[in-house]
Enzyme design. Structure first.
Site, mmCIF file in Angstrom:
data_model
loop_
_atom_site.group_PDB
_atom_site.id
_atom_site.type_symbol
_atom_site.label_atom_id
_atom_site.label_comp_id
_atom_site.label_asym_id
_atom_site.label_seq_id
_atom_site.Cartn_x
_atom_site.Cartn_y
_atom_site.Cartn_z
ATOM 1 N N TYR A 314 -5.236 10.570 -5.671
ATOM 2 C CA TYR A 314 -6.216 9.911 -4.031
ATOM 3 C C TYR A 314 -7.162 11.784 -4.462
ATOM 4 O O TYR A 314 -7.903 10.983 -3.194
ATOM 5 C CB TYR A 314 -5.882 9.196 -3.250
ATOM 6 C CG TYR A 314 -4.559 8.455 -3.125
ATOM 7 C CD1 TYR A 314 -5.086 7.059 -3.887
ATOM 8 C CD2 TYR A 314 -3.554 8.515 -2.537
ATOM 9 C CE1 TYR A 314 -3.725 6.153 -3.547
ATOM 10 C CE2 TYR A 314 -2.684 7.226 -2.327
ATOM 11 C CZ TYR A 314 -2.974 6.179 -3.217
ATOM 12 O OH TYR A 314 -1.693 5.526 -3.181
ATOM 13 N N CYS A 345 5.097 19.068 -16.382
ATOM 14 C CA CYS A 345 4.585 19.468 -17.242
ATOM 15 C C CYS A 345 3.034 18.162 -17.823
ATOM 16 O O CYS A 345 3.259 17.282 -18.781
ATOM 17 C CB CYS A 345 5.192 19.335 -18.968
ATOM 18 S SG CYS A 345 6.681 20.152 -18.715
HETATM 19 N N1 LLP Z 1 -0.047 -4.063 5.689
HETATM 20 C C1 LLP Z 1 0.001 -4.048 5.080
HETATM 21 C C2 LLP Z 1 -0.427 -5.483 4.111
HETATM 22 C C3 LLP Z 1 -0.654 -3.141 3.532
HETATM 23 O O1 LLP Z 1 -0.488 -3.282 2.111
HETATM 24 C C4 LLP Z 1 -0.478 -1.724 3.922
HETATM 25 C C5 LLP Z 1 -1.115 -0.622 3.153
HETATM 26 C C6 LLP Z 1 -0.037 -1.187 5.538
HETATM 27 C C7 LLP Z 1 0.304 -2.733 6.410
HETATM 28 C C8 LLP Z 1 0.010 -0.222 5.807
HETATM 29 O O2 LLP Z 1 -1.021 0.717 5.942
HETATM 30 P P1 LLP Z 1 -1.478 2.002 6.634
HETATM 31 O O3 LLP Z 1 -1.037 2.262 8.668
HETATM 32 O O4 LLP Z 1 -0.395 3.119 6.529
HETATM 33 O O5 LLP Z 1 -2.304 2.137 6.561
HETATM 34 N N2 LLP Z 1 -0.002 4.917 -0.860
HETATM 35 C C9 LLP Z 1 -1.576 4.934 0.279
HETATM 36 C C10 LLP Z 1 -1.830 3.754 1.040
HETATM 37 C C11 LLP Z 1 -1.703 2.564 0.103
HETATM 38 C C12 LLP Z 1 -1.379 1.536 1.477
HETATM 39 C C13 LLP Z 1 -0.887 0.098 1.051
HETATM 40 N N3 LLP Z 1 -1.009 -0.972 1.894
HETATM 41 C C14 LLP Z 1 -1.442 6.528 0.681
HETATM 42 O O6 LLP Z 1 -0.616 7.294 -0.155
HETATM 43 O O7 LLP Z 1 -2.629 6.657 1.237
#
Ligand code: LLP
Length: 425
Positions: A314, A345
């Site tokens: 990102y 790598c």
């Molecule tokens: N609920 C649902 C249905 C979700 O899909 C997600 C995150 C959350 C809650 C929690 O979201 P948060 O509070 O953490 O924003 N890998 C990405 C973030 C992907 C989030 C996926 N779904 C990153 O590193 O920013």
């Protein structure tokens, strides 16, 4: 509103434990979590009836156990996450405050089998899930995840609303989904909206109105509404937390209006991942080489995107600090603009990059090979998205409580790396 601790470019300790000692004892790279920071974030959200931790952000069972003991419930997006929740002591069960809820846009076959076996409540993100569950468990209660037609995230890749997103049931199909549920005798007892991760208060606030409108279409069977996750945290100097009280106030007003029109209480859930764990996590690495490439100085670490993928995925920004281990350890820092990269790598293995892969420089204390570099605010989607690329073992995880470090996951061994692989006879 919580305040963001001032980020310092030199760091000697994490939650009262010496960074150099942690590196010496557990090796590098290593993920270190400060339990108290997680518990403080849980306390911020105490006004919501239910805090349901989106464990995808950081799913080590010791972290799940920590939040469970603080009264937090859990969300699972896969059979694996259900198994983790069980291992951490969450009980399967339905009812008003079900400890584990399965939320996804599909049922893998193993997830569907497990959900049926344990009788877990399901939050359906696709119309097909309603039929698949209804055929196997007619008469159950379900909740629906609605895509309100708009979304927002810190990156387009974390925006989960609108018609370019695969998530949730399209808001205009709600009526059809209620009919599907009826056909199987399923009662729709809740609605859920999660428009993206790392968004802002302005976008989050728009969800209340959309959810209220959808809840009125469903009617009196609704007993729970979920605000989803998405709360941002400050990664850069100058950024601040959202005003959680203001956010709660908006949702509470929505919930109250619905309770009044239905004539019964409505439970208000929030489903944060990042907010609870991001700040608690530190990826401690060692600087293994420093080299000059034309006008750029590179610090090359023993941690790469196999450990923390957010920058390459990102262009995510993480604060960084240096822990000097050698003769310069007591000296005032001098600074240099450096590029910070890992051991893999692949040229994208750079922690200082913007979305699109553009390499940038970071002003960091001058350091020597052997000094430690700490990548901060890495607790959410850090270890959880780590991989074995380049056959690097997954790093250990350490939880610090009351100043004491506990190993909560051992570093993988070469045997772990090849587990299950077979050379055909
Ligand atoms: N609920 C649902 C249905 C979700 O899909 C997600 C995150 C959350 C809650 C929690 O979201 P948060 O509070 O953490 O924003 N890998 C990405 C973030 C992907 C989030 C996926 N779904 C990153 O590193 O920013």
């Amino acid at each position: 509103m919580p305040t963001s601790e001032l980020l310092s470019p030199l760091r000697t300790e994490i939650a009262g434990a010496s960074v150099a000692d942690l590196a010496g004892r557990f090796g590098t790279p290593v993920y270190v979590y400060d339990a108290e920071k997680i518990l403080a974030r849980v306390r911020d959200l105490a006004r919501f009836d239910v805090i349901r931790y989106a464990q995808k952000a950081c799913s080590n069972i010791a972290i799940l156990d920590l939040v469970r003991r603080a009264g937090v419930l859990v969300d699972a997006v896969s059979a694996g996450e259900v198994h983790r929740a069980l291992a951490a002591g969450f009980q399967p069960g339905t009812g008003k405050h079900a400890p584990i809820v399965y939320t996804a846009d599909i049922f893998d076959r193993d997830a569907l089998d497990l959900v049926i076996k344990l009788g877990l409540p399901v939050n359906c993100g696709s119309p097909d899930m309603i039929d698949q569950l209804g055929e196997r468990a007619p008469g159950s209660n379900i909740t629906l995840r609605i895509n309100p037609g708009f979304g927002h995230g810190h990156s387009q890749k974390t925006n989960t609303g609108g018609e370019q997103s695969k998530h949730g049931i399209w808001h205009e199909q709600l009526d059809g989904c209620l009919q599907r549920a009826d056909r199987h005798g399923l009662a729709v007892t809740g609605l859920h909206m999660h428009i993206g991760s790392g968004t802002d208060l302005e976008h989050l606030s728009q969800v209340c109105g959309a959810l209220e409108k959808a809840a009125l279409v469903v009617g009196r069977s609704i007993t729970t509404i979920s605000a989803g996750g998405g709360l941002p945290i400050p990664y850069r100097e100058g950024q601040s937390f959202v005003d959680v009280d203001q956010y709660f106030g908006l949702w509470d007003a929505t919930r109250r209006r619905l309770a009044e029109s239905f004539g019964h209480a409505v439970t208000l859930e929030i489903e944060p991942g990042r907010y609870l764990v991001a700040e608690s996590g530190y990826l401690v690495s060692e600087i293994r080489a420093i080299k000059q490439m034309g006008g750029n100085t590179f610090y090359l670490l023993d941690a790469g995107f196999n450990n923390l993928a957010r920058p390459i995925l990102y262009g995510a920004y993480h604060p960084m600090s240096v822990c000097r281990t050698g003769s310069a350890s007591g000296a005032e820092p001098t600074f240099a603009d450096v590029v910070v990269g890992g051991p893999l790598c692949e040229s994208g293995d750079i922690f200082t990059q913007e979305e699109g892969g553009f390499v940038c420089k970071r002003s960091l204390p001058t350091a020597a090979v052997g000094d430690l570099l700490v990548i901060e605010r890495a607790g959410a989607y850090g270890f959880a998205m780590a991989s074995n690329y380049n056959s690097k073992p997954l790093p250990p995880e350490v939880l610090i409580r009351d100043g004491k470090p506990y190993l909560i996951r051992a570093r993988q061994t070469p045997e772990d790396l090849m587990r299950g692989e077979v050379i055909p006879a």
